[in-house]
Design an enzyme around this catalytic site. Structure first.
Site, PDB file in Angstrom:
ATOM      1  CG  PHE A  11      -1.548   1.207   1.651  1.00 40.89           C
ATOM      2  CD1 PHE A  11      -2.152   2.070   0.742  1.00 40.89           C
ATOM      3  CD2 PHE A  11      -1.549   1.563   2.999  1.00 40.89           C
ATOM      4  CE1 PHE A  11      -2.722   3.264   1.165  1.00 40.89           C
ATOM      5  CE2 PHE A  11      -2.118   2.745   3.432  1.00 40.89           C
ATOM      6  CZ  PHE A  11      -2.697   3.606   2.514  1.00 40.89           C
ATOM      7  CG  ASP A  31       6.511  -6.463  -2.026  1.00 40.13           C
ATOM      8  OD1 ASP A  31       5.988  -7.563  -1.739  1.00 40.13           O
ATOM      9  OD2 ASP A  31       6.110  -5.386  -1.554  1.00 40.13           O
ATOM     10  CB  THR A  35       0.411  -8.167   2.394  1.00 38.77           C
ATOM     11  OG1 THR A  35       1.555  -7.300   2.571  1.00 38.77           O
ATOM     12  CG2 THR A  35       0.284  -9.075   3.593  1.00 38.77           C
ATOM     13  N   GLY A  36       1.640  -7.713  -0.725  1.00 31.19           N
ATOM     14  CA  GLY A  36       1.638  -6.770  -1.844  1.00 31.19           C
ATOM     15  C   GLY A  36       1.151  -7.418  -3.128  1.00 31.19           C
ATOM     16  CG  ASP A  51      11.685 -13.344   2.261  1.00 30.27           C
ATOM     17  OD1 ASP A  51      10.476 -13.549   2.499  1.00 30.27           O
ATOM     18  OD2 ASP A  51      12.529 -13.066   3.147  1.00 30.27           O
ATOM     19  CE1 TYR A 141       4.053  -3.495  11.959  1.00 33.97           C
ATOM     20  CE2 TYR A 141       2.872  -2.015  13.428  1.00 33.97           C
ATOM     21  CZ  TYR A 141       3.492  -2.260  12.223  1.00 33.97           C
ATOM     22  OH  TYR A 141       3.556  -1.256  11.281  1.00 33.97           O
TER      23      TYR A 141
HETATM   24  N1  LIG Z   1      -0.388   1.330   7.080  1.00 32.72           N
HETATM   25  C1  LIG Z   1      -0.110   2.046   8.159  1.00 32.72           C
HETATM   26  O1  LIG Z   1      -0.994   2.718   8.719  1.00 32.72           O
HETATM   27  C2  LIG Z   1       1.299   2.076   8.723  1.00 32.72           C
HETATM   28  C3  LIG Z   1       1.525   2.824   9.866  1.00 32.72           C
HETATM   29  C4  LIG Z   1       2.816   2.858  10.406  1.00 32.72           C
HETATM   30  C5  LIG Z   1       3.844   2.180   9.766  1.00 32.72           C
HETATM   31  N2  LIG Z   1       3.598   1.448   8.668  1.00 32.72           N
HETATM   32  C6  LIG Z   1       4.720   0.745   8.018  1.00 32.72           C
HETATM   33  O2  LIG Z   1       4.752   1.101   6.655  1.00 32.72           O
HETATM   34  C7  LIG Z   1       5.213   0.017   5.866  1.00 32.72           C
HETATM   35  C8  LIG Z   1       4.223  -0.316   4.771  1.00 32.72           C
HETATM   36  O3  LIG Z   1       2.979  -0.698   5.347  1.00 32.72           O
HETATM   37  P1  LIG Z   1       1.684  -0.963   4.469  1.00 32.72           P
HETATM   38  O4  LIG Z   1       0.522  -0.541   5.249  1.00 32.72           O
HETATM   39  O5  LIG Z   1       1.878  -0.410   3.104  1.00 32.72           O
HETATM   40  O6  LIG Z   1       1.667  -2.558   4.429  1.00 32.72           O
HETATM   41  P2  LIG Z   1       1.658  -3.587   3.218  1.00 32.72           P
HETATM   42  O7  LIG Z   1       1.439  -4.919   3.815  1.00 32.72           O
HETATM   43  O8  LIG Z   1       0.718  -3.121   2.154  1.00 32.72           O
HETATM   44  O9  LIG Z   1       3.143  -3.463   2.649  1.00 32.72           O
HETATM   45  C9  LIG Z   1       4.207  -4.237   3.122  1.00 32.72           C
HETATM   46  C10 LIG Z   1       4.883  -4.862   1.896  1.00 32.72           C
HETATM   47  O10 LIG Z   1       6.016  -5.630   2.335  1.00 32.72           O
HETATM   48  C11 LIG Z   1       6.049  -6.850   1.606  1.00 32.72           C
HETATM   49  N3  LIG Z   1       6.779  -7.841   2.413  1.00 32.72           N
HETATM   50  C12 LIG Z   1       6.360  -8.415   3.567  1.00 32.72           C
HETATM   51  N4  LIG Z   1       7.285  -9.281   4.017  1.00 32.72           N
HETATM   52  C13 LIG Z   1       8.321  -9.243   3.139  1.00 32.72           C
HETATM   53  C14 LIG Z   1       9.563  -9.924   3.046  1.00 32.72           C
HETATM   54  N5  LIG Z   1       9.940 -10.806   3.988  1.00 32.72           N
HETATM   55  N6  LIG Z   1      10.366  -9.668   2.001  1.00 32.72           N
HETATM   56  C15 LIG Z   1       9.994  -8.787   1.035  1.00 32.72           C
HETATM   57  N7  LIG Z   1       8.819  -8.106   1.066  1.00 32.72           N
HETATM   58  C16 LIG Z   1       7.995  -8.332   2.101  1.00 32.72           C
HETATM   59  C17 LIG Z   1       4.606  -7.201   1.379  1.00 32.72           C
HETATM   60  O11 LIG Z   1       4.401  -8.092   0.310  1.00 32.72           O
HETATM   61  C18 LIG Z   1       3.988  -5.827   1.129  1.00 32.72           C
HETATM   62  O12 LIG Z   1       3.988  -5.492  -0.235  1.00 32.72           O
HETATM   63  C19 LIG Z   1       5.470  -1.125   6.859  1.00 32.72           C
HETATM   64  O13 LIG Z   1       6.832  -1.102   7.217  1.00 32.72           O
HETATM   65  C20 LIG Z   1       4.614  -0.763   8.054  1.00 32.72           C
HETATM   66  O14 LIG Z   1       5.132  -1.294   9.242  1.00 32.72           O
HETATM   67  C21 LIG Z   1       2.337   1.368   8.117  1.00 32.72           C
END
Ligand SMILES: NC(=O)c1ccc[n+]([C@@H]2O[C@H](COP(=O)([O-])OP(=O)(O)OC[C@H]3O[C@@H](n4cnc5c(N)ncnc54)[C@H](O)[C@@H]3O)[C@@H](O)[C@H]2O)c1
Length: 303
Positions: A11, A31, A35-36, A51, A141
């Site tokens: 996202f 990525d 979840t992406g 990964d 987390y």
């Molecule tokens: N969404 C929020 O409100 C929020 C708030 C604070 C921090 N964050 C941080 O922002 C970042 C993005 O969050 P998001 O909401 O877009 O989540 P998301 O799940 O949409 O994005 C995370 C991405 O990381 C990829 N991923 C997961 N494990 C992986 C691995 N082992 N190797 C490679 N890729 C991997 C997933 O496929 C996904 O595309 C994260 O670090 C999250 O902790 C998000």
């Protein structure tokens, strides 16, 4: 600039990739699509479907030779983190340690790291929450995201790498998963557009800091050339209740179905909003999208 965006199929990361490309930079995405989605990655960015722990990552650092690494890949679910703390730490702690090690070994100038303002501080002692607030996460987390911050700062101290750490409020906007367990705006939008009933946890008067994803992207663009050594909250500085979200979305969508009120979420922080003056001073950054406008853009994208 050559920028490697981890989590760029997710996202927030996909919006960063877009913003960097629009600013004229070269972007590659790492990525594993946990979840992406491939379709989230802009066409002009190369996607490495690997990964964080994969051997292949070494070759990618050599091949793409990034100047900046923007690290957004994560196990991003509080619920999953609490159910499986080892997996959570492997991805968010171990994955970050690995990435930083490769960044240092390959001469990366700067790392930008996505942390979580909503979870690393735990239950706020005072509002708005500043970066000086005690670190007291109440979830695996929140703990593992903070561990990532420590690795980033370790690399700065021992290897001289530049860094910016962002602690986000609750992000919302296009491409957030409406079927996830978090992201009330995405979830309610999905349900309302289907004509389904939404469930509000508790009385709906809990207040959080909701930040539009485009404003997160602009902070990450600013961090390319400013904010070295900065740990900064990124939010609006204000809280919005779930009831207000419900009303605003209902108006934007034309929803007439009344919500159901369920039990409060166990362990949920009731009120939090972030003091964002540090980011403003260091980056000249401020959120530009009002809540009403952000909701309108989000709804338009889901339609
Ligand atoms: N969404 C929020 O409100 C929020 C708030 C604070 C921090 N964050 C941080 O922002 C970042 C993005 O969050 P998001 O909401 O877009 O989540 P998301 O799940 O949409 O994005 C995370 C991405 O990381 C990829 N991923 C997961 N494990 C992986 C691995 N082992 N190797 C490679 N890729 C991997 C997933 O496929 C996904 O595309 C994260 O670090 C999250 O902790 C998000």
């Amino acid at each position: 600039m050559r920028i490697l965006v981890t989590g760029g199929a997710g996202f927030i990361g996909s919006h960063l990739a877009e913003a960097y490309l629009a600013a004229g930079h070269d972007v590659a995405v790492v990525d594993n699509l946990a979840t992406g989605r491939r379709s989230n990655v802009p066409r002009e960015a190369k996607l490495y479907e690997v990964d964080l722990h994969a051997r292949e990552l070494e070759r990618i650092f050599k091949e793409f030779a990034p100047e900046v690494v923007n690290h957004h890949a994560a196990q991003a679910s509080v619920k999953v983190g609490n159910a499986d703390p080892v997996h959570d730490l492997e991805v968010n702690g171990g994955g970050t340690a690995r990435l930083i090690q490769l960044a240092v070994a390959n001469g990366v100038r700067k790392v930008i790291y996505a942390s979580s303002g909503g979870t690393v501080y735990g239950e706020p002692e005072s509002l708005p929450v500043t970066e000086e607030h005690a670190i007291a996460p109440r979830s695996n987390y929140g703990t593992s995201k903070y561990v990532g911050e420590l690795y980033v700062q370790l690399a700065a101290r021992t290897a001289g790498i530049e860094y910016t750490v962002f602690r986000y409020g609750n992000a919302y906007g296009p491409r957030q998963d409406p079927h996830g367990e978090a992201g009330v705006i995405a979830i309610f939008t999905g349900l309302m557009l289907n004509g389904d009933q939404c469930t509000i946890d508790g009385d709906g008067e809990q207040k959080k800091d909701y930040i539009y994803v485009g404003d997160i992207a602009s902070a990450n663009v600013a961090a390319l050339t400013a904010g070295n050594g900065l740990v900064a909250n990124i939010g609006t500085g204000d809280g919005i209740t779930v009831n207000h979200i419900y009303r605003t979305l209902s108006e934007a969508i034309g929803n007439t179905v009344e919500p159901r009120f369920g039990p409060p979420r166990p362990g949920d922080v009731r009120n939090f909003w972030l003091d964002c003056s540090r980011a403003k001073a260091a980056l000249g950054w401020a959120p530009a999208v009002t809540f009403e406008d952000g909701v309108a853009r989000t709804v338009a994208s889901y339609r």
